[in-house]
Design an enzyme around this catalytic site. Sequence first.
Site, PDB file in Angstrom:
ATOM      1  N   GLY A  70      23.905   2.953  13.470  1.00 47.07           N
ATOM      2  CA  GLY A  70      23.223   1.830  12.837  1.00 47.07           C
ATOM      3  C   GLY A  70      21.770   2.133  12.511  1.00 47.07           C
ATOM      4  N   SER A  71      21.087   2.809  13.408  1.00 48.17           N
ATOM      5  CA  SER A  71      19.660   3.096  13.180  1.00 48.17           C
ATOM      6  C   SER A  71      19.473   3.935  11.920  1.00 48.17           C
ATOM      7  CB  SER A  71      19.070   3.846  14.373  1.00 48.17           C
ATOM      8  OG  SER A  71      19.160   3.069  15.537  1.00 48.17           O
ATOM      9  N   ASN A 151      20.788  -9.352  17.679  1.00 39.40           N
ATOM     10  CA  ASN A 151      21.330  -8.662  18.839  1.00 39.40           C
ATOM     11  C   ASN A 151      20.908  -9.273  20.166  1.00 39.40           C
ATOM     12  OD1 ASN A 151      19.021  -7.364  17.408  1.00 39.40           O
ATOM     13  ND2 ASN A 151      18.777  -6.330  19.358  1.00 39.40           N
ATOM     14  N   GLN A 179      25.657  -6.031  14.667  1.00 39.17           N
ATOM     15  CA  GLN A 179      26.229  -6.911  15.696  1.00 39.17           C
ATOM     16  C   GLN A 179      27.413  -7.726  15.173  1.00 39.17           C
ATOM     17  OE1 GLN A 179      25.648  -7.329  18.982  1.00 39.17           O
ATOM     18  NE2 GLN A 179      24.102  -5.723  19.033  1.00 39.17           N
ATOM     19  N   SER A 199      27.646  -0.013  12.998  1.00 37.75           N
ATOM     20  CA  SER A 199      27.665   1.028  14.017  1.00 37.75           C
ATOM     21  C   SER A 199      28.931   0.921  14.854  1.00 37.75           C
ATOM     22  CB  SER A 199      26.429   0.874  14.904  1.00 37.75           C
ATOM     23  OG  SER A 199      26.494   1.798  15.965  1.00 37.75           O
ATOM     24  N   HIS A 201      29.836   1.994  17.874  1.00 36.18           N
ATOM     25  CA  HIS A 201      29.868   1.734  19.323  1.00 36.18           C
ATOM     26  C   HIS A 201      29.662   0.262  19.676  1.00 36.18           C
ATOM     27  CE1 HIS A 201      25.493   1.452  20.596  1.00 36.18           C
ATOM     28  NE2 HIS A 201      25.324   1.998  19.411  1.00 36.18           N
ATOM     29  N   THR A 237      27.686  18.536   8.452  1.00 36.83           N
ATOM     30  CA  THR A 237      29.146  18.495   8.593  1.00 36.83           C
ATOM     31  C   THR A 237      29.550  17.190   9.259  1.00 36.83           C
ATOM     32  OG1 THR A 237      29.170  20.890   8.755  1.00 36.83           O
ATOM     33  CG2 THR A 237      31.133  19.727   9.538  1.00 36.83           C
ATOM     34  N   CYS A 324      11.136  -2.626  28.194  1.00 36.52           N
ATOM     35  CA  CYS A 324      10.111  -1.964  28.987  1.00 36.52           C
ATOM     36  C   CYS A 324       9.695  -0.702  28.263  1.00 36.52           C
ATOM     37  CB  CYS A 324      10.662  -1.620  30.358  1.00 36.52           C
ATOM     38  SG  CYS A 324       9.454  -0.875  31.444  1.00 36.52           S
TER      39      CYS A 324
HETATM   40  C1  LIG Z   1      22.680  -1.447  18.149  1.00 36.31           C
HETATM   41  C2  LIG Z   1      21.965  -1.949  16.958  1.00 36.31           C
HETATM   42  C3  LIG Z   1      21.379  -1.077  16.031  1.00 36.31           C
HETATM   43  C4  LIG Z   1      21.341   0.411  16.246  1.00 36.31           C
HETATM   44  O1  LIG Z   1      22.596   1.004  16.133  1.00 36.31           O
HETATM   45  P1  LIG Z   1      22.806   2.486  16.747  1.00 36.31           P
HETATM   46  O2  LIG Z   1      24.159   2.880  16.285  1.00 36.31           O
HETATM   47  O3  LIG Z   1      22.717   2.339  18.234  1.00 36.31           O
HETATM   48  O4  LIG Z   1      21.738   3.346  16.171  1.00 36.31           O
HETATM   49  C5  LIG Z   1      20.781  -1.616  14.916  1.00 36.31           C
HETATM   50  N1  LIG Z   1      20.761  -2.936  14.704  1.00 36.31           N
HETATM   51  C6  LIG Z   1      21.314  -3.812  15.572  1.00 36.31           C
HETATM   52  C7  LIG Z   1      21.274  -5.256  15.261  1.00 36.31           C
HETATM   53  C8  LIG Z   1      21.928  -3.347  16.722  1.00 36.31           C
HETATM   54  O5  LIG Z   1      22.454  -4.221  17.577  1.00 36.31           O
END
Ligand SMILES: *Cc1c(COP(=O)(O)O)cnc(C)c1O
Length: 395
Positions: A70-71, A151, A179, A199, A201, A237, A324
């Site tokens: 996602g990032s 999130n 999300q 994303s 995960h 790749t 933190c």
């Molecule tokens: C987790 C998250 C991301 C980042 O996704 P990654 O795959 O961990 O880089 C970006 N935006 C939101 C809203 C997220 O919850």
Amino acid sequence: MFVYADHAATTRISPEALAAYTATAEEFYGNPSSLHSAGQRAKEILDDCRARIAKVLNADAREIIFTSGGSEADNQAIRSAAYAGLKKGKRKLISTAIEHHAVLHTLKKLEKEGFEVVLLPVQPNGILDVETARAAIDEDCALVSVMLANNEIGTLQPVEEVAALCKERGVPFHTDAVQAVGHIPVDVRAIGCDYLALSAHKFCGPKGVGVLYARRGAPLSPLIEGGAQERGKRAGTEDLPAIAAMTAALEASVADMGRASAVLKKLQDKLIDGLSRIPHCALNGDRERRLPGNISFCFEGIEGESLLLLLDEKGICASSGSACTSGSLDPSHVLLAIGRVHDVAHGSLRLTLGAENTEADADYMLEAIPEVVSYLRNMSPVWRDLQEGKRQYLL
Ligand SMILES: *Cc1c(COP(=O)(O)O)cnc(C)c1O
């Protein structure tokens, strides 16, 4: 008892995804860019995954770019639109105060490069008012970016309405849907977005893989230079096992979405109602317009970090809003944006449920959380001051 209630941070990989991962890693180890048969078989899997993900999102396969998550997808969408805008003399980037750091920090970097960044405030319920967006978006904007679901507090944003405003004014629109995808229906054509990030995960796929949807014709420039993978828009790749696992996870979560969201909504209601009975607390974010399974509270007179540690000792994995960073304890920008003052924002707790959470998990948390909150309050000098009337209750 062990309860994992931090699904917004990450999820456990699903059996479907894991099976797809190992099968692909074992069988289709060729490089999709290779011309020989092993490479071409891998290429077929890659194309198949692209088409299946496109279908789920109601996109065209050519609009799907595989990324490391996602990032990366957020970064690429924002930079692509920003630089394309700059060529036409447009320097303004509009977003909201409650975005993920992948969006906020990219914007901050662009601000240093000379862009003007406007972060729109949200209402106390954690939702952007469309009228605020209407007043801010004009033809000078290079991009508007509004997340689909937050999130931290789970609030759903009016992305269709904002996308329509953008279209009217000829401004590209990006949505961070990380999300949302796999949890609520997401259709890129219905939203009307030019870019969308997801994303794996966050919906029981593996970590380190995601997608940038970029509408055909939307400006797109690579963040990573190298080979011609992903139509020259993302070198490197492809992680085919991860992509296959993401595809399987996405299809599985979409197929189970109706059942899962009903279960999650029921547990969410139970937890929100139960935790609301704790004195001097408040639910963060709109009660109705939120992701199923997101429960976010502030409790007055306690530190969220201590709450998390004690809950962890009881086997509950939860999260707090505050991040933190480098030793200093900054309260969450999202909680501040919905009007929580620093002290209150520090006492936050986020529970994010997944489809495997049970009624027994909810019961256990409803027993443990009030206990830990009152234990911490009994030790807290702030709480004593509140009780003795030396300080005013804020919640
Ligand atoms: C987790 C998250 C991301 C980042 O996704 P990654 O795959 O961990 O880089 C970006 N935006 C939101 C809203 C997220 O919850």
